[in-house]
Design a protein around this motif. Structure first.
Motif, PDB file in Angstrom:
ATOM      1  N   GLU A  44       0.807  -1.224   0.000  1.00  0.00           N
ATOM      2  CA  GLU A  44       0.000   0.000   0.000  1.00  0.00           C
ATOM      3  C   GLU A  44       0.839   1.274   0.000  1.00  0.00           C
ATOM      4  O   GLU A  44       0.324   2.365  -0.289  1.00  0.00           O
ATOM      5  N   ASP A  45       2.127   1.151   0.289  1.00  0.00           N
ATOM      6  CA  ASP A  45       3.016   2.324   0.291  1.00  0.00           C
ATOM      7  C   ASP A  45       3.717   2.517  -1.054  1.00  0.00           C
ATOM      8  O   ASP A  45       4.522   3.440  -1.204  1.00  0.00           O
ATOM      9  N   ILE A  46       3.419   1.658  -2.022  1.00  0.00           N
ATOM     10  CA  ILE A  46       4.077   1.715  -3.325  1.00  0.00           C
ATOM     11  C   ILE A  46       3.061   2.074  -4.408  1.00  0.00           C
ATOM     12  O   ILE A  46       2.104   1.334  -4.646  1.00  0.00           O
ATOM     13  N   PHE A  47       3.280   3.191  -5.057  1.00  0.00           N
ATOM     14  CA  PHE A  47       2.434   3.623  -6.165  1.00  0.00           C
ATOM     15  C   PHE A  47       3.134   3.306  -7.480  1.00  0.00           C
ATOM     16  O   PHE A  47       4.346   3.513  -7.600  1.00  0.00           O
ATOM     17  N   MET A  48       2.394   2.837  -8.451  1.00  0.00           N
ATOM     18  CA  MET A  48       2.956   2.544  -9.764  1.00  0.00           C
ATOM     19  C   MET A  48       2.481   3.582 -10.775  1.00  0.00           C
ATOM     20  O   MET A  48       1.274   3.797 -10.939  1.00  0.00           O
ATOM     21  N   ASP A  49       3.430   4.216 -11.423  1.00  0.00           N
ATOM     22  CA  ASP A  49       3.118   5.114 -12.538  1.00  0.00           C
ATOM     23  C   ASP A  49       3.382   4.338 -13.817  1.00  0.00           C
ATOM     24  O   ASP A  49       4.522   4.193 -14.250  1.00  0.00           O
ATOM     25  N   HIS A  50       2.323   3.839 -14.434  1.00  0.00           N
ATOM     26  CA  HIS A  50       2.438   2.969 -15.605  1.00  0.00           C
ATOM     27  C   HIS A  50       2.805   3.737 -16.874  1.00  0.00           C
ATOM     28  O   HIS A  50       3.105   3.120 -17.895  1.00  0.00           O
ATOM     29  N   ALA A  51       2.759   5.062 -16.820  1.00  0.00           N
ATOM     30  CA  ALA A  51       3.010   5.869 -18.028  1.00  0.00           C
ATOM     31  C   ALA A  51       4.218   6.786 -17.858  1.00  0.00           C
ATOM     32  O   ALA A  51       4.246   7.886 -18.395  1.00  0.00           O
ATOM     33  N   GLY A  52       5.219   6.306 -17.143  1.00  0.00           N
ATOM     34  CA  GLY A  52       6.461   7.070 -16.994  1.00  0.00           C
ATOM     35  C   GLY A  52       7.403   6.756 -18.144  1.00  0.00           C
ATOM     36  O   GLY A  52       8.437   6.109 -17.970  1.00  0.00           O
ATOM     37  N   PHE A  53       7.048   7.217 -19.331  1.00  0.00           N
ATOM     38  CA  PHE A  53       7.779   6.845 -20.542  1.00  0.00           C
ATOM     39  C   PHE A  53       9.097   7.596 -20.705  1.00  0.00           C
ATOM     40  O   PHE A  53       9.902   7.257 -21.578  1.00  0.00           O
ATOM     41  N   SER A  54       9.309   8.643 -19.927  1.00  0.00           N
ATOM     42  CA  SER A  54      10.563   9.403 -19.973  1.00  0.00           C
ATOM     43  C   SER A  54      10.727  10.090 -18.629  1.00  0.00           C
ATOM     44  O   SER A  54       9.778  10.153 -17.830  1.00  0.00           O
ATOM     45  N   SER A  55      11.903  10.618 -18.382  1.00  0.00           N
ATOM     46  CA  SER A  55      12.146  11.335 -17.125  1.00  0.00           C
ATOM     47  C   SER A  55      11.175  12.507 -16.992  1.00  0.00           C
ATOM     48  O   SER A  55      10.600  12.746 -15.924  1.00  0.00           O
ATOM     49  N   TYR A  56      11.003  13.232 -18.084  1.00  0.00           N
ATOM     50  CA  TYR A  56      10.109  14.388 -18.080  1.00  0.00           C
ATOM     51  C   TYR A  56       8.686  13.961 -17.728  1.00  0.00           C
ATOM     52  O   TYR A  56       8.031  14.575 -16.872  1.00  0.00           O
ATOM     53  N   GLU A  57       8.192  12.913 -18.362  1.00  0.00           N
ATOM     54  CA  GLU A  57       6.828  12.478 -18.119  1.00  0.00           C
ATOM     55  C   GLU A  57       6.655  11.923 -16.704  1.00  0.00           C
ATOM     56  O   GLU A  57       5.630  12.146 -16.052  1.00  0.00           O
ATOM     57  N   SER A  58       7.652  11.223 -16.203  1.00  0.00           N
ATOM     58  CA  SER A  58       7.584  10.684 -14.848  1.00  0.00           C
ATOM     59  C   SER A  58       7.438  11.804 -13.824  1.00  0.00           C
ATOM     60  O   SER A  58       6.615  11.727 -12.901  1.00  0.00           O
ATOM     61  N   ILE A  59       8.238  12.837 -13.977  1.00  0.00           N
ATOM     62  CA  ILE A  59       8.230  13.917 -12.996  1.00  0.00           C
ATOM     63  C   ILE A  59       6.989  14.792 -13.155  1.00  0.00           C
ATOM     64  O   ILE A  59       6.387  15.228 -12.162  1.00  0.00           O
ATOM     65  N   TYR A  60       6.586  15.033 -14.380  1.00  0.00           N
ATOM     66  CA  TYR A  60       5.357  15.787 -14.637  1.00  0.00           C
ATOM     67  C   TYR A  60       4.174  15.075 -13.974  1.00  0.00           C
ATOM     68  O   TYR A  60       3.350  15.687 -13.286  1.00  0.00           O
ATOM     69  N   ARG A  61       4.086  13.777 -14.165  1.00  0.00           N
ATOM     70  CA  ARG A  61       2.978  13.001 -13.606  1.00  0.00           C
ATOM     71  C   ARG A  61       3.068  12.887 -12.086  1.00  0.00           C
ATOM     72  O   ARG A  61       2.037  12.826 -11.406  1.00  0.00           O
ATOM     73  N   ALA A  62       4.277  12.879 -11.538  1.00  0.00           N
ATOM     74  CA  ALA A  62       4.423  12.854 -10.082  1.00  0.00           C
ATOM     75  C   ALA A  62       3.729  14.051  -9.459  1.00  0.00           C
ATOM     76  O   ALA A  62       3.088  13.954  -8.402  1.00  0.00           O
ATOM     77  N   LYS A  63       3.835  15.189 -10.131  1.00  0.00           N
ATOM     78  CA  LYS A  63       3.195  16.405  -9.629  1.00  0.00           C
ATOM     79  C   LYS A  63       1.697  16.425  -9.931  1.00  0.00           C
ATOM     80  O   LYS A  63       0.876  16.663  -9.044  1.00  0.00           O
ATOM     81  N   GLU A  64       1.327  16.178 -11.172  1.00  0.00           N
ATOM     82  CA  GLU A  64      -0.054  16.374 -11.597  1.00  0.00           C
ATOM     83  C   GLU A  64      -0.976  15.207 -11.224  1.00  0.00           C
ATOM     84  O   GLU A  64      -2.142  15.431 -10.896  1.00  0.00           O
ATOM     85  N   ILE A  65      -0.484  13.991 -11.293  1.00  0.00           N
ATOM     86  CA  ILE A  65      -1.318  12.830 -10.978  1.00  0.00           C
ATOM     87  C   ILE A  65      -1.209  12.450  -9.507  1.00  0.00           C
ATOM     88  O   ILE A  65      -2.210  12.268  -8.817  1.00  0.00           O
ATOM     89  N   PHE A  66       0.016  12.360  -9.022  1.00  0.00           N
ATOM     90  CA  PHE A  66       0.223  11.878  -7.654  1.00  0.00           C
ATOM     91  C   PHE A  66       0.300  12.997  -6.614  1.00  0.00           C
ATOM     92  O   PHE A  66       0.416  12.746  -5.425  1.00  0.00           O
ATOM     93  N   LYS A  67       0.241  14.242  -7.081  1.00  0.00           N
ATOM     94  CA  LYS A  67       0.174  15.417  -6.208  1.00  0.00           C
ATOM     95  C   LYS A  67       1.359  15.518  -5.245  1.00  0.00           C
ATOM     96  O   LYS A  67       1.228  15.957  -4.105  1.00  0.00           O
ATOM     97  N   ALA A  68       2.526  15.090  -5.729  1.00  0.00           N
ATOM     98  CA  ALA A  68       3.752  15.186  -4.929  1.00  0.00           C
ATOM     99  C   ALA A  68       4.381  16.564  -5.114  1.00  0.00           C
ATOM    100  O   ALA A  68       4.615  16.997  -6.237  1.00  0.00           O
ATOM    101  N   LYS A  69       4.630  17.244  -4.030  1.00  0.00           N
ATOM    102  CA  LYS A  69       5.201  18.586  -4.072  1.00  0.00           C
ATOM    103  C   LYS A  69       6.661  18.636  -3.606  1.00  0.00           C
ATOM    104  O   LYS A  69       7.403  19.542  -3.975  1.00  0.00           O
ATOM    105  N   LYS A  70       7.035  17.661  -2.790  1.00  0.00           N
ATOM    106  CA  LYS A  70       8.409  17.611  -2.266  1.00  0.00           C
ATOM    107  C   LYS A  70       8.875  16.173  -2.342  1.00  0.00           C
ATOM    108  O   LYS A  70       8.282  15.291  -1.712  1.00  0.00           O
ATOM    109  N   VAL A  71       9.917  15.917  -3.137  1.00  0.00           N
ATOM    110  CA  VAL A  71      10.302  14.540  -3.436  1.00  0.00           C
ATOM    111  C   VAL A  71      11.803  14.322  -3.349  1.00  0.00           C
ATOM    112  O   VAL A  71      12.587  15.269  -3.386  1.00  0.00           O
TER     113      VAL A  71
END
Length: 220
Positions: free
Chosen positions: A115-142
């Motif tokens: 339950e502490d592990i989230f999977m981002d299935h669409a992290g196709f590049s570094s840019y997309e992974s980090i963009y989605r971390a903010k917009e989808i997973f609402k991470a502000k400090k990582v």
């Protein structure tokens, strides 16, 4: 225009391009250097929303050596209470290629609760992974975990997207093809420098999945 003048102009243009490439590469590295945590000084970090592991290839059903080291680095951070959540971001664009489930399985086998592990299935590049971390997973400090050569670019992207980010290198050994990757990374830093100017949306977005919740919602 004669042939000599054409050659001269071509040489000048190539020289300008080379200077720009080198300058951007240097800027990306220098602007993020202080965000890289050395010698396990990460114990000073507080209120980290998530640890982000960027995908790095798989061999069948096992993570590549580079990915394994990233995962072990993230697991160490988790077990030292740097954050209670991990985002596994990688390529799962095809049914027969699935980085993220292999990443999650590896971490669970090392004692991390599912339950502490989230999977981002669409992290196709570094840019997309980090963009989605903010917009989808609402991470502000990582904290981003990857090999050090890759950290500069990942941190630069995070900065440009408005995320407070720190980097921890995962370099316990040497890897085949290091020289090639170093050269390729210079071009990748330039590419993402330009991308961060325009900030295009990633391939996929979707409904938010706050990292403060249960990671099992990302299971497939």
């Amino acid at each position: 225009m004669n042939k000599k003048k054409i050659i001269k102009y071509i040489i000048i243009i190539l020289a300008i391009i080379m200077i720009l490439v080198i300058s951007i590469n240097t800027y990306v590295k220098k602007s993020t250097k202080k965000q890289i945590i050395e010698n396990k000084a990460y114990t000073d970090l507080t209120e980290i929303d998530a640890i982000i592991v960027l995908g790095a290839g798989i061999n069948g059903t096992q993570p590549s050596h580079m990915l394994e080291d990233r995962l072990l680095g993230a697991i160490e951070l988790y077990k030292n209470n740097i954050s209670s959540k991990i985002i596994m971001s990688g390529d799962h664009g095809k049914t027969d290629y699935d980085e993220v489930n292999i990443m999650k399985k590896f971490a669970i086998e090392k004692g991390i609760p599912s339950e502490d592990i989230f999977m981002d299935h669409a992290g196709f590049s570094s840019y997309e992974s980090i963009y989605r971390a903010k917009e989808i997973f609402k991470a502000k400090k990582v904290v981003i975990v990857t090999q050090k050569y890759h950290l500069y670019r990942a941190l630069y992207i995070a900065n440009q997207l408005g995320i407070e980010a720190y980097g921890v290198g995962a370099d316990p050994r040497q890897y085949v093809g290091e020289t090639y990757r170093e050269v390729r990374e210079i071009l990748a830093r330039n590419k993402d420098f330009i991308k961060c100017i325009f900030k295009p949306k990633p391939t996929f977005l979707g409904e938010s999945i706050p990292v403060s919740g249960n990671g099992d919602i990302t299971n497939d």
